[in-house]
Design an enzyme around this catalytic site. Structure first.
Site, PDB file in Angstrom:
ATOM      1  N   ALA A  70       0.881  -1.170   0.000  1.00 25.58           N
ATOM      2  CA  ALA A  70       0.000   0.000   0.000  1.00 25.58           C
ATOM      3  C   ALA A  70       0.921   1.223   0.000  1.00 25.58           C
ATOM      4  O   ALA A  70       2.091   1.120   0.402  1.00 25.58           O
ATOM      5  CB  ALA A  70      -0.877  -0.010   1.241  1.00 25.58           C
TER       6      ALA A  70
ATOM      7  N   GLY B 254       0.743  -4.831   1.254  1.00 18.85           N
ATOM      8  CA  GLY B 254      -0.538  -5.000   0.563  1.00 18.85           C
ATOM      9  C   GLY B 254      -0.403  -5.771  -0.751  1.00 18.85           C
ATOM     10  O   GLY B 254      -1.368  -6.393  -1.205  1.00 18.85           O
TER      11      GLY B 254
ATOM     12  N   GLU C  95      -0.415  -9.270   0.251  1.00 17.78           N
ATOM     13  CA  GLU C  95      -1.791  -9.577   0.671  1.00 17.78           C
ATOM     14  C   GLU C  95      -2.707  -9.770  -0.533  1.00 17.78           C
ATOM     15  O   GLU C  95      -3.587 -10.630  -0.538  1.00 17.78           O
ATOM     16  CB  GLU C  95      -2.314  -8.461   1.576  1.00 17.78           C
ATOM     17  CG  GLU C  95      -1.581  -8.400   2.909  1.00 17.78           C
ATOM     18  CD  GLU C  95      -2.118  -7.298   3.803  1.00 17.78           C
ATOM     19  OE1 GLU C  95      -2.861  -7.610   4.740  1.00 17.78           O
ATOM     20  OE2 GLU C  95      -1.783  -6.116   3.563  1.00 17.78           O
TER      21      GLU C  95
ATOM     22  N   GLU D 264       5.195  -4.726   7.464  1.00 22.17           N
ATOM     23  CA  GLU D 264       4.424  -3.688   8.175  1.00 22.17           C
ATOM     24  C   GLU D 264       4.955  -3.386   9.573  1.00 22.17           C
ATOM     25  O   GLU D 264       4.872  -2.251  10.036  1.00 22.17           O
ATOM     26  CB  GLU D 264       2.939  -4.082   8.260  1.00 22.17           C
ATOM     27  CG  GLU D 264       2.149  -3.839   6.977  1.00 22.17           C
ATOM     28  CD  GLU D 264       2.255  -4.976   5.970  1.00 22.17           C
ATOM     29  OE1 GLU D 264       3.088  -5.881   6.150  1.00 22.17           O
ATOM     30  OE2 GLU D 264       1.484  -4.970   4.995  1.00 22.17           O
TER      31      GLU D 264
HETATM   32  N1  COA Z   1       4.610   3.159  -0.904  1.00 17.03           N
HETATM   33  C1  COA Z   1       4.981   4.316  -1.485  1.00 17.03           C
HETATM   34  N2  COA Z   1       6.047   4.423  -2.292  1.00 17.03           N
HETATM   35  C2  COA Z   1       6.770   3.323  -2.494  1.00 17.03           C
HETATM   36  C3  COA Z   1       6.467   2.086  -1.905  1.00 17.03           C
HETATM   37  C4  COA Z   1       5.324   2.031  -1.067  1.00 17.03           C
HETATM   38  N3  COA Z   1       4.920   0.915  -0.489  1.00 17.03           N
HETATM   39  N4  COA Z   1       7.376   1.171  -2.286  1.00 17.03           N
HETATM   40  C5  COA Z   1       8.231   1.825  -3.100  1.00 17.03           C
HETATM   41  N5  COA Z   1       7.872   3.099  -3.236  1.00 17.03           N
HETATM   42  C6  COA Z   1       8.505   4.151  -4.038  1.00 17.03           C
HETATM   43  C7  COA Z   1       9.780   4.663  -3.361  1.00 17.03           C
HETATM   44  O1  COA Z   1       9.464   5.623  -2.357  1.00 17.03           O
HETATM   45  C8  COA Z   1      10.487   5.241  -4.554  1.00 17.03           C
HETATM   46  O2  COA Z   1       9.875   6.484  -4.878  1.00 17.03           O
HETATM   47  P1  COA Z   1      10.813   7.750  -5.266  1.00 17.03           P
HETATM   48  O3  COA Z   1      11.541   7.309  -6.511  1.00 17.03           O
HETATM   49  O4  COA Z   1       9.819   8.841  -5.532  1.00 17.03           O
HETATM   50  O5  COA Z   1      11.736   7.965  -4.095  1.00 17.03           O
HETATM   51  C9  COA Z   1      10.130   4.275  -5.680  1.00 17.03           C
HETATM   52  O6  COA Z   1       8.948   3.609  -5.276  1.00 17.03           O
HETATM   53  C10 COA Z   1      11.198   3.250  -5.942  1.00 17.03           C
HETATM   54  O7  COA Z   1      11.479   2.598  -4.727  1.00 17.03           O
HETATM   55  P2  COA Z   1      12.964   2.513  -4.089  1.00 17.03           P
HETATM   56  O8  COA Z   1      12.793   2.347  -2.611  1.00 17.03           O
HETATM   57  O9  COA Z   1      13.807   3.634  -4.554  1.00 17.03           O
HETATM   58  O10 COA Z   1      13.476   1.158  -4.779  1.00 17.03           O
HETATM   59  P3  COA Z   1      14.562   0.157  -4.208  1.00 17.03           P
HETATM   60  O11 COA Z   1      14.853  -0.797  -5.317  1.00 17.03           O
HETATM   61  O12 COA Z   1      15.690   0.875  -3.575  1.00 17.03           O
HETATM   62  O13 COA Z   1      13.796  -0.655  -3.023  1.00 17.03           O
HETATM   63  C11 COA Z   1      11.932  -1.811  -2.041  1.00 17.03           C
HETATM   64  C12 COA Z   1      12.707  -1.465  -3.328  1.00 17.03           C
HETATM   65  C13 COA Z   1      10.686  -2.575  -2.461  1.00 17.03           C
HETATM   66  C14 COA Z   1      12.827  -2.709  -1.151  1.00 17.03           C
HETATM   67  C15 COA Z   1      11.569  -0.503  -1.274  1.00 17.03           C
HETATM   68  O14 COA Z   1      10.943   0.379  -2.202  1.00 17.03           O
HETATM   69  C16 COA Z   1      10.654  -0.694  -0.111  1.00 17.03           C
HETATM   70  O15 COA Z   1      11.075  -1.140   0.954  1.00 17.03           O
HETATM   71  N6  COA Z   1       9.349  -0.351  -0.280  1.00 17.03           N
HETATM   72  C17 COA Z   1       8.383  -0.388   0.782  1.00 17.03           C
HETATM   73  C18 COA Z   1       7.934  -1.796   1.036  1.00 17.03           C
HETATM   74  C19 COA Z   1       6.927  -1.829   2.183  1.00 17.03           C
HETATM   75  O16 COA Z   1       7.239  -1.546   3.327  1.00 17.03           O
HETATM   76  N7  COA Z   1       5.695  -2.190   1.849  1.00 17.03           N
HETATM   77  C20 COA Z   1       4.647  -2.323   2.808  1.00 17.03           C
HETATM   78  C21 COA Z   1       3.804  -1.125   2.868  1.00 17.03           C
HETATM   79  S1  COA Z   1       2.435  -1.376   3.950  1.00 17.03           S
END
Ligand code: COA
Length: 259
Positions: free
Chosen positions: A67, A112, A115, A135
């Site tokens: 999400a 999400g 999920e 989360e």
């Molecule tokens: N919500 C909002 N934005 C998200 C996102 C999320 N769940 N997951 C990734 N993004 C965005 C990042 O903020 C980034 O945006 P930006 O370019 O404007 O800064 C873009 O997507 C690319 O992600 P980035 O983190 O730069 O890629 P990465 O390859 O370094 O890392 C992940 C990939 C998936 C490990 C990392 O994005 C991450 O940990 N995401 C969140 C996962 C999470 O906690 N999900 C559960 C949410 S309830």
């Protein structure tokens, strides 16, 4: 088949493909995308020419990275419950669909996104896929049915390890523990493999498929979902929730204090 902003929906040979399309945000689902998802699912459900659905993510990096954390960060006591209930309701549309739904997981399936994959009837993943429910690192819990569906699918001990550590697991590990049905080499192999399975399923009586899904879903209690929403609403009141989401947005490690 239809035009949406963050979703691509097309149909071919009785099979609809729904793609979450926000690749610059790793297909993270915000409120608007959830609304479009609901609308797209209803269209698929009502279209008599469509017999099955494949759900996937745009690009080769992510299925859905969760999400949208920027929106989660703005939640408060007044809207936490409806956030959880809304997500649960939409994912229930997938789970209760009388048309078989396959999740084609082509990269990160986190929060999400994991999920959503869990609410599909079958899951196929490419080798690069990664699964996780991180989360707890944000001071919340999986609130779109994840605590319930993961536990049923892979058992309590394994589910708790994934949720409590927040660790990501590989596609191979996901196959080993039954989180996915099959894995394929490359993301581009996913669609042909999903269609091969659907070819078999669609040779059988469609009403049987629907009733098998309904009867199988009936094996599970609904109370757990309510408990999940209660716990989510409790966590939204905490300082650690504010700190967890703020830390993600500020790209730093959170400092949790336990209140
Ligand atoms: N919500 C909002 N934005 C998200 C996102 C999320 N769940 N997951 C990734 N993004 C965005 C990042 O903020 C980034 O945006 P930006 O370019 O404007 O800064 C873009 O997507 C690319 O992600 P980035 O983190 O730069 O890629 P990465 O390859 O370094 O890392 C992940 C990939 C998936 C490990 C990392 O994005 C991450 O940990 N995401 C969140 C996962 C999470 O906690 N999900 C559960 C949410 S309830």
């Amino acid at each position: 088949m239809s035009s949406f902003e963050n979703i691509l929906l097309k149909a071919e040979d009785q099979i609809a493909t729904l793609t979450i399309n926000r690749p610059d945000k790793l297909n993270a689902i915000n409120k608007f995308t959830l609304l479009e998802l609901k609308c797209a699912l209803q269209k698929v459900c009502m279209n008599k020419n469509i017999k099955a659905l494949i759900i996937t993510g745009s690009g080769e990096k992510a299925f859905i990275a969760g999400a949208d954390i920027n929106e989660i960060a703005t939640l408060d006591e007044s809207n936490a419950r409806s956030f959880s209930e809304n997500g649960q309701e939409i994912f229930r549309l997938i789970e209760n669909s009388q048309k078989p739904v396959i999740g084609a997981i082509n990269g990160y399936a986190l929060g999400g996104g994991c999920e959503l994959a869990l609410s599909c009837h079958l899951r196929l993943a490419s080798y690069n896929a990664k699964f996780g429910l991180p989360e707890a690192s944000l001071g919340i819990l999986p609130a779109f049915g994840g605590t319930q569906r993961l536990t049923r699918l892979i058992g309590k001990g394994r589910a708790l390890e994934i949720m409590l550590t927040g660790d990501m697991i590989s596609a191979e590990r996901a196959l080993e523990i039954g989180l996915v049905n099959h894995i394929v080499e490359k993301p581009s192999d996913l669609m042909p493999s999903c269609k091969k399975i659907l070819d078999k399923i669609l040779r059988n009586a469609p009403l049987s498929a629907g009733k098998i899904i309904t009867a199988t879903n009936a094996a599970y209690s609904k109370e757990g979902y309510l408990a999940e929403t209660d716990c989510f609403a409790d966590l939204i009141k905490t300082d650690d929730f504010t700190e967890g989401t703020k830390a993600f947005i500020e790209k730093r490690t959170p400092k949790f204090i336990g209140s």
